[in-house]
Design an enzyme around this catalytic site. Sequence first.
Site, PDB file in Angstrom:
ATOM      1  N   ARG A  55      20.156 -16.959  -6.314  1.00 24.60           N
ATOM      2  CA  ARG A  55      20.943 -15.781  -6.714  1.00 24.60           C
ATOM      3  C   ARG A  55      21.772 -15.200  -5.589  1.00 24.60           C
ATOM      4  O   ARG A  55      22.919 -14.809  -5.828  1.00 24.60           O
ATOM      5  CB  ARG A  55      20.095 -14.733  -7.431  1.00 24.60           C
ATOM      6  N   THR A  56      21.238 -15.124  -4.389  1.00 27.44           N
ATOM      7  CA  THR A  56      22.015 -14.461  -3.337  1.00 27.44           C
ATOM      8  C   THR A  56      23.314 -15.217  -3.075  1.00 27.44           C
ATOM      9  O   THR A  56      24.395 -14.633  -2.985  1.00 27.44           O
ATOM     10  CB  THR A  56      21.186 -14.343  -2.046  1.00 27.44           C
ATOM     11  N   LYS A  83      22.874 -32.782  11.576  1.00 20.00           N
ATOM     12  CA  LYS A  83      23.081 -33.843  12.574  1.00 20.00           C
ATOM     13  C   LYS A  83      22.737 -33.346  13.973  1.00 20.00           C
ATOM     14  O   LYS A  83      23.042 -33.994  14.973  1.00 20.00           O
ATOM     15  CB  LYS A  83      24.540 -34.296  12.563  1.00 20.00           C
ATOM     16  N   HIS A 133      17.232  -8.065   4.711  1.00 20.39           N
ATOM     17  CA  HIS A 133      18.053  -8.596   3.626  1.00 20.39           C
ATOM     18  C   HIS A 133      18.742  -7.380   2.994  1.00 20.39           C
ATOM     19  O   HIS A 133      18.400  -6.949   1.896  1.00 20.39           O
ATOM     20  CB  HIS A 133      17.124  -9.298   2.622  1.00 20.39           C
TER      21      HIS A 133
HETATM   22  C1  NCD Z   1      14.361 -12.954  -1.496  1.00 18.31           C
HETATM   23  C2  NCD Z   1      14.718 -13.620  -0.201  1.00 18.31           C
HETATM   24  O1  NCD Z   1      15.246 -14.737  -0.171  1.00 18.31           O
HETATM   25  O2  NCD Z   1      14.464 -12.994   0.806  1.00 18.31           O
HETATM   26  N1  NCD Z   1      15.017 -13.443  -2.613  1.00 18.31           N
HETATM   27  C3  NCD Z   1      16.316 -13.160  -2.866  1.00 18.31           C
HETATM   28  O3  NCD Z   1      17.130 -12.955  -1.988  1.00 18.31           O
HETATM   29  N2  NCD Z   1      16.671 -13.053  -4.156  1.00 18.31           N
HETATM   30  C4  NCD Z   1      12.922 -12.861  -1.694  1.00 18.31           C
HETATM   31  C5  NCD Z   1      12.137 -14.110  -1.828  1.00 18.31           C
HETATM   32  O4  NCD Z   1      12.588 -15.190  -1.495  1.00 18.31           O
HETATM   33  O5  NCD Z   1      10.990 -13.986  -2.257  1.00 18.31           O
END
Ligand code: NCD
Length: 311
Positions: A55-56, A83, A133
């Site tokens: 999703r991100t 590489k 994040h």
């Molecule tokens: C999170 C991440 O990657 O930090 N997910 C996300 O960004 N949707 C949390 C996770 O991976 O559990």
Amino acid sequence: MKKHLLSIDDLSVDDVETLFATAAEMHDVQHRQVKKLPALRGRTIINLFFEDSTRTRSSFEIAGKWLSADTINIAAKGSSASKGESLRDTVLTIAAMGVDALVMRHPASGAALQVSQWVDAAVVNAGDGTHEHPSQALLDAYTLQRRIGPLEGRHVAIIGDLTHSRVFRSNVLLLTKLGARVTVVAPPTLMPSGIAAWAAEAGFATSYDVDAVLPDADAVMMLRVQRERMSGGYFPSAREYTVGYGLTRDRLGVLGPDVPICHPGPMNRGLEIAADAADAAQSAVLEQVSAGVAVRMAILYHLLAGEEAQP
Ligand code: NCD
């Protein structure tokens, strides 16, 4: 706003409010048949992902495209990083092509900050190791505000694998900044060491007891058990984790019907969250995803189009 978005600490409360106001306008674009705004025409955004993501990455890509920027995805698998090229060389190579923004995810905490010191482009931290994040926390808070109104004084419970969670760290920073009351819950083995000092300073609570916290929560945020970051046995069995810390059907019954249930995804159904909870009417999981695009449009817009520009 600052030039980069590396941490929630880069944002003032005013910045957050501005981002949310822009996100609300961007949200309307999502419901149009033609989802394009000309705001970032001629700008180039690179998504540089050294970790898996559904999703991100797609959310940042769609956000850039709907703002008319040229967006390009680079995954570590399939790039010269596999590489043996250093992160610095990879990033300088990309920057030399003339890039306006670099959205990056990396398994090392601090990687985005490091990269921001090497390049002129605006850097957006899309997850650095177990550190932060920020766009996830912004979309979480945005979603919660739409569900339950202003977060000032509201009680948010964040439950799960805190030790490995950058989502939890960014969320604590943002929610406390917005005046929410936060309780974080984990088994002792997944409670970050030294958290007591941070909790005292930042003014949030910690608990090992989900059942004591849930009845008083205005919103619940479940976190994924991050097995890929675990080196040893943090709990005896999946079953035991679920019994102690999962949002099970029984625990769902304790929550008020209007208490939103969030999860950043990907979910381990049956482990930290039961299907009944994930799919409940009060679940905000898919709303989070949809808000994610609007919030990321707002982030890219304010970083690249500048303060003065009107959406
Ligand atoms: C999170 C991440 O990657 O930090 N997910 C996300 O960004 N949707 C949390 C996770 O991976 O559990």
